[in-house]
Design a protein around this motif. Structure first.
Motif, PDB file in Angstrom:
ATOM      1  N   GLU A   1     -41.779 -61.979  51.640  1.00  0.00           N
ATOM      2  CA  GLU A   1     -41.522 -61.707  50.232  1.00  0.00           C
ATOM      3  C   GLU A   1     -40.899 -60.315  50.058  1.00  0.00           C
ATOM      4  N   VAL A   2     -40.244 -60.131  48.929  1.00  0.00           N
ATOM      5  CA  VAL A   2     -39.631 -58.839  48.622  1.00  0.00           C
ATOM      6  C   VAL A   2     -40.703 -57.877  48.145  1.00  0.00           C
ATOM      7  N   ASP A   3     -40.896 -56.794  48.877  1.00  0.00           N
ATOM      8  CA  ASP A   3     -41.889 -55.779  48.549  1.00  0.00           C
ATOM      9  C   ASP A   3     -41.249 -54.727  47.631  1.00  0.00           C
ATOM     10  N   SER A   4     -42.084 -53.891  47.053  1.00  0.00           N
ATOM     11  CA  SER A   4     -41.595 -52.786  46.231  1.00  0.00           C
ATOM     12  C   SER A   4     -42.122 -51.488  46.815  1.00  0.00           C
ATOM     13  N   ILE A   5     -41.207 -50.621  47.248  1.00  0.00           N
ATOM     14  CA  ILE A   5     -41.552 -49.366  47.912  1.00  0.00           C
ATOM     15  C   ILE A   5     -41.145 -48.207  47.024  1.00  0.00           C
ATOM     16  N   LEU A   6     -41.997 -47.185  46.941  1.00  0.00           N
ATOM     17  CA  LEU A   6     -41.678 -45.998  46.162  1.00  0.00           C
ATOM     18  C   LEU A   6     -40.944 -44.978  47.019  1.00  0.00           C
ATOM     19  N   TYR A   7     -39.963 -44.334  46.429  1.00  0.00           N
ATOM     20  CA  TYR A   7     -39.327 -43.192  47.076  1.00  0.00           C
ATOM     21  C   TYR A   7     -40.280 -42.007  46.980  1.00  0.00           C
ATOM     22  N   PRO A   8     -40.148 -41.021  47.885  1.00  0.00           N
ATOM     23  CA  PRO A   8     -41.083 -39.889  47.877  1.00  0.00           C
ATOM     24  C   PRO A   8     -41.218 -39.214  46.518  1.00  0.00           C
ATOM     25  N   LEU A   9     -40.093 -39.040  45.853  1.00  0.00           N
ATOM     26  CA  LEU A   9     -40.123 -38.387  44.552  1.00  0.00           C
ATOM     27  C   LEU A   9     -40.889 -39.218  43.523  1.00  0.00           C
ATOM     28  N   GLN A  10     -40.786 -40.534  43.614  1.00  0.00           N
ATOM     29  CA  GLN A  10     -41.518 -41.403  42.695  1.00  0.00           C
ATOM     30  C   GLN A  10     -43.025 -41.315  42.936  1.00  0.00           C
ATOM     31  N   THR A  11     -43.411 -41.254  44.218  1.00  0.00           N
ATOM     32  CA  THR A  11     -44.836 -41.128  44.540  1.00  0.00           C
ATOM     33  C   THR A  11     -45.398 -39.830  43.976  1.00  0.00           C
ATOM     34  N   MET A  12     -44.607 -38.760  44.045  1.00  0.00           N
ATOM     35  CA  MET A  12     -45.072 -37.480  43.512  1.00  0.00           C
ATOM     36  C   MET A  12     -45.165 -37.529  41.984  1.00  0.00           C
ATOM     37  N   GLU A  13     -44.181 -38.160  41.359  1.00  0.00           N
ATOM     38  CA  GLU A  13     -44.213 -38.257  39.900  1.00  0.00           C
ATOM     39  C   GLU A  13     -45.369 -39.117  39.419  1.00  0.00           C
ATOM     40  N   CYS A  14     -45.642 -40.199  40.169  1.00  0.00           N
ATOM     41  CA  CYS A  14     -46.731 -41.118  39.786  1.00  0.00           C
ATOM     42  C   CYS A  14     -48.096 -40.613  40.218  1.00  0.00           C
ATOM     43  N   LEU A  15     -48.117 -39.524  41.008  1.00  0.00           N
ATOM     44  CA  LEU A  15     -49.358 -38.957  41.556  1.00  0.00           C
ATOM     45  C   LEU A  15     -50.133 -39.976  42.379  1.00  0.00           C
ATOM     46  N   GLY A  16     -49.409 -40.855  43.045  1.00  0.00           N
ATOM     47  CA  GLY A  16     -50.090 -41.811  43.911  1.00  0.00           C
ATOM     48  C   GLY A  16     -49.187 -42.941  44.340  1.00  0.00           C
ATOM     49  N   GLY A  17     -49.682 -43.700  45.306  1.00  0.00           N
ATOM     50  CA  GLY A  17     -48.944 -44.843  45.804  1.00  0.00           C
ATOM     51  C   GLY A  17     -49.771 -45.618  46.807  1.00  0.00           C
ATOM     52  N   ASP A  18     -49.218 -46.720  47.271  1.00  0.00           N
ATOM     53  CA  ASP A  18     -49.895 -47.543  48.270  1.00  0.00           C
ATOM     54  C   ASP A  18     -49.839 -46.842  49.627  1.00  0.00           C
ATOM     55  N   PHE A  19     -50.449 -47.473  50.651  1.00  0.00           N
ATOM     56  CA  PHE A  19     -50.520 -46.835  51.968  1.00  0.00           C
ATOM     57  C   PHE A  19     -49.133 -46.420  52.474  1.00  0.00           C
ATOM     58  N   ASP A  20     -48.172 -47.355  52.376  1.00  0.00           N
ATOM     59  CA  ASP A  20     -46.840 -47.047  52.884  1.00  0.00           C
ATOM     60  C   ASP A  20     -46.152 -45.972  52.048  1.00  0.00           C
ATOM     61  N   ASP A  21     -46.382 -45.961  50.734  1.00  0.00           N
ATOM     62  CA  ASP A  21     -45.777 -44.943  49.879  1.00  0.00           C
ATOM     63  C   ASP A  21     -46.272 -43.545  50.249  1.00  0.00           C
ATOM     64  N   LEU A  22     -47.580 -43.410  50.502  1.00  0.00           N
ATOM     65  CA  LEU A  22     -48.148 -42.119  50.900  1.00  0.00           C
ATOM     66  C   LEU A  22     -47.582 -41.671  52.244  1.00  0.00           C
ATOM     67  N   GLY A  23     -47.480 -42.617  53.165  1.00  0.00           N
ATOM     68  CA  GLY A  23     -46.942 -42.286  54.486  1.00  0.00           C
ATOM     69  C   GLY A  23     -45.488 -41.845  54.419  1.00  0.00           C
ATOM     70  N   ILE A  24     -44.696 -42.513  53.595  1.00  0.00           N
ATOM     71  CA  ILE A  24     -43.287 -42.150  53.431  1.00  0.00           C
ATOM     72  C   ILE A  24     -43.159 -40.735  52.875  1.00  0.00           C
ATOM     73  N   LEU A  25     -43.989 -40.405  51.894  1.00  0.00           N
ATOM     74  CA  LEU A  25     -43.952 -39.058  51.309  1.00  0.00           C
ATOM     75  C   LEU A  25     -44.333 -38.010  52.350  1.00  0.00           C
ATOM     76  N   LEU A  26     -45.405 -38.245  53.082  1.00  0.00           N
ATOM     77  CA  LEU A  26     -45.855 -37.271  54.086  1.00  0.00           C
ATOM     78  C   LEU A  26     -44.793 -37.069  55.161  1.00  0.00           C
ATOM     79  N   MET A  27     -44.185 -38.145  55.645  1.00  0.00           N
ATOM     80  CA  MET A  27     -43.153 -38.015  56.682  1.00  0.00           C
ATOM     81  C   MET A  27     -41.916 -37.306  56.149  1.00  0.00           C
ATOM     82  N   SER A  28     -41.587 -37.540  54.892  1.00  0.00           N
ATOM     83  CA  SER A  28     -40.423 -36.857  54.300  1.00  0.00           C
ATOM     84  C   SER A  28     -40.642 -35.350  54.289  1.00  0.00           C
ATOM     85  N   LEU A  29     -41.850 -34.913  53.932  1.00  0.00           N
ATOM     86  CA  LEU A  29     -42.162 -33.481  53.907  1.00  0.00           C
ATOM     87  C   LEU A  29     -42.090 -32.880  55.310  1.00  0.00           C
TER      88      LEU A  29
END
Length: 636
Positions: free
Chosen positions: A388-416
């Motif tokens: 199925e088509v998943d929905s992934i947050l970009y790092p900036l979106q995770t920061m704006e939303c102050l949260g995300g799913d497991f993969d969203d958090l991991g993407i943000l941490l790796m980007s930093l």
């Protein structure tokens, strides 16, 4: 004779079959009239005249097959009246256009002939004979194409009329000027001379927007409906505001009439594609530039591309997730730089640098009030194992939303971390998303930094050591995250039925280039530097307790004061480390003691220690460099 008739009939059947098959599209005919001078090779026959008419079906863009008729007239020596020969049969030829207006052809023909021969008999009476035989011909042509319909040629070849036993009756060479007229029937008139169909491989993913410039995303099929072949064909795609540039998809040297050519579609997408918050369509144009008989032409076809929303992602290739890991977004870079500054101010000497930076970025996110937030529509646990088509947050979106799913958090941490030059990898396991931080450490030195090798992931083949951080345990803090992450990796590697792919971000980037999501951000959190500093200090102390202190206890048993001193420095137990080095009573040990004084900012004691080293070894480079560094610090 009967054999010749059968051959003639069979040729007609073949010609009709080709014509019927060709009518599914269009039928091209060529009518050729060639008047020529004929020079017989028999001594008793002077030159004569020949006329040849051909009606041919064009096949495959390089072959002709058809019917022909010919007429020759000669006046042999001693004849009062000329001799006339008639022929009819089939011809087969090959033709080429080396240049747009230059025509060349070769071919041959075969058929039956008859004639009118007047022979003077005794008594002055003329009797007329109509002999029956065969003929064959070989020819070559060179012509100039004035238009696709009209070609003027010079033609020459060999023409022989033979008896049924194939003995020569009249044979010779000929040369003449020919007129070719091309005619097309049975084709539908197209609105454009070159038509286009577009087949997308899949809907466009905005997250892959930087990939489509070098990787095809569909197939364009060109069909030439011009009146002749087209040359020097250039094909481009223009998506207006959705493209940075109009790049060339392909170049075709020549495309024959009615022929199709499939070419890959490449697109240089602009950042405007990131505005697609819902699935939709992108309007665009396929631009075709080509030459017809040396004249340049330009055609545009309007097309629409199906586009998914900017957060869409499918897990068929987990490496593609790297497009979301962006170290180029300005807000991400600024956040990472500020946290890296905090980490540098309290960097512990001897302790692994990347470990401390990873801890700093991790605790900074928690200090910024960023937490795990389950995606209820497309939860990671369910979707990363589905089609199925998943929905992934970009790092900036995770920061704006102050949260995300497991993969969203991991993407943000790796980007930093990647923005600060620290290499990362990742792995999706059943109920967790693991971020691997490259510690820039050799596999053989794991025991000097971690009490239990199982608390990190060691790749002995690549001689690398990774810190494994569990995003499922993000809210439980850095220490729990790294210990549970290592345990999850161990379980995954021991799972014989499952398949878990270890993906290096930088390797994945070579194919799936990262997208800089630069949509204006208004609510980027700014954690307190003091709070980050305190939380980093806690994370480091926990590491010392769980790993470095047990290592110190283990090294004490060896009785080696130098190894003990190094272990104590890593554990930030500086006073004990100085005592351990002092027991060694060596130049290197005294230098280590001086270095510890520098860490403690006791610069006078450090200078005294370096001078003590130079008394023992006046050329000692470590001491000399240490004194030079101290002089700079003290402004001397």
């Amino acid at each position: 004779m009967k054999r010749a008739i059968r051959t003639f009939i069979l040729s007609l059947v073949v010609l009709c079959s080709f014509s019927a098959a060709n009518k599914l599209y269009s039928t091209d005919f060529t009518f050729t009239l060639t008047p020529a001078v004929n020079i017989p090779l028999q001594e008793d026959i002077p030159y004569g005249f020949t006329g040849i008419f051909q009606s041919d079906l064009n096949l495959f863009g390089f072959m002709t097959l058809g019917l022909e008729a010919n007429y020759s007239i000669f006046k042999p020596n001693g004849f009062v009246k000329p001799m006339q020969l008639f022929g009819g049969g089939v011809d087969l030829g090959l033709y080429f256009y080396p240049l747009s207006r230059l025509y060349t052809g070769i071919g041959g023909s075969f058929g039956a002939n008859s004639g009118v021969i007047n022979i003077r008999e005794d008594g002055g009476v003329y009797n007329t004979y109509n002999p029956f035989g065969l003929y064959y011909r070989g020819f070559a042509e060179l012509g100039f194409r004035f238009s696709p319909q009209f070609i003027l040629t010079v033609n020459g070849g060999y023409l022989a009329y033979v008896k049924t036993d194939f003995s020569n009756f009249n044979n010779g060479i000929y040369a003449g000027v020919g007129i070719k007229m091309n005619k097309s029937t049975g084709s539908k008139r197209q609105s454009k001379a070159v038509t286009v169909t577009l087949d997308q491989y899949d809907d466009i993913n905005p997250s892959f927007s930087r990939i489509y410039r070098d990787n095809e995303c569909g197939i364009i099929t060109l069909t030439n409906h011009e009146s002749a072949e087209i040359r020097n064909v250039h094909v481009y795609f223009d998506g207006e505001k959705y493209t940075n540039s109009i790049i060339e998809c392909t170049f075709i040297k020549k495309l024959n009439r009615y022929k199709k050519e499939q070419i890959p579609l490449y697109i240089d997408f602009s950042d405007a594609i990131m505005t697609f918050t819902e699935d939709g369509l992108i309007p665009g144009s396929i631009i075709i530039e080509y030459e017809l008989l040396g004249q340049k032409r330009h055609i545009e076809h309007s097309v629409s591309l199906k586009v998914r929303n900017r957060n869409a992602f499918m897990w068929s290739d987990p490496a593609a997730l790297s497009t979301f890991i962006s170290s180029e977004t300005p807000e991400i870079q600024n956040f990472a730089k500020s946290i890296a500054g905090v980490a540098r101010n309290q960097l512990a000497t001897g302790m692994n640098r990347n470990f401390q930076f990873a801890a700093a970025m991790f605790v900074a996110l928690r200090c910024a009030a960023i937490n795990y937030s389950e995606d209820t529509l497309t939860p990671f646990v369910e979707y990363h194992n589905s089609d199925e088509v998943d929905s992934i947050l970009y790092p900036l979106q995770t920061m704006e939303c102050l949260g995300g799913d497991f993969d969203d958090l991991g993407i943000l941490l790796m980007s930093l971390l990647e923005s600060q030059g620290i290499s990362c990898s990742y792995m999706a396991v059943d109920n967790d998303f693991i971020v691997f931080v490259d510690l820039a450490m050799k596999a053989g030195s794991v025991g000097n930094h971690f009490a239990n090798e199982a608390s990190v992931y060691v790749d002995y083949d690549a001689d690398k050591v990774y810190l494994a951080l569990s995003m499922a345990n993000f809210e439980k803090g850095f220490t729990t995250s790294r210990l549970e992450g290592a345990a999850a990796v161990t379980r995954a590697l021991e799972d014989e039925e499952g398949y878990y792919e270890f993906i290096s971000v930088e390797d994945a980037w070579t194919v799936y280039k990262p997208v800089a999501f630069n949509v204006s951000a208004k609510n980027i959190p700014k954690p307190s530097s003091a709070l980050v500093s305190r939380q980093l200090e806690i994370a480091v102390k926990n590491y010392i307790i769980t790993d470095l202190n047990p290592i110190v206890t283990r090294v004490e048993k060896t009785g080696d004061p130098n190894k003990l001193g190094v272990a104590l420095v890593r554990a930030m137990r500086y006073s004990e480390a100085k005592n351990a080095f002092a027991r060694s009573n060596s130049v290197s040990a005294y230098n280590n003691i001086a270095n510890i004084y520098v860490i403690e900012q006791n610069y006078e004691a450090a200078m005294a220690q370096y001078h003590k080293v130079l008394e023992m070894d006046p050329e000692n480079k470590v001491a000399l460099k240490g004194l030079e560094s101290l002089a700079t610090k003290l402004g001397n």
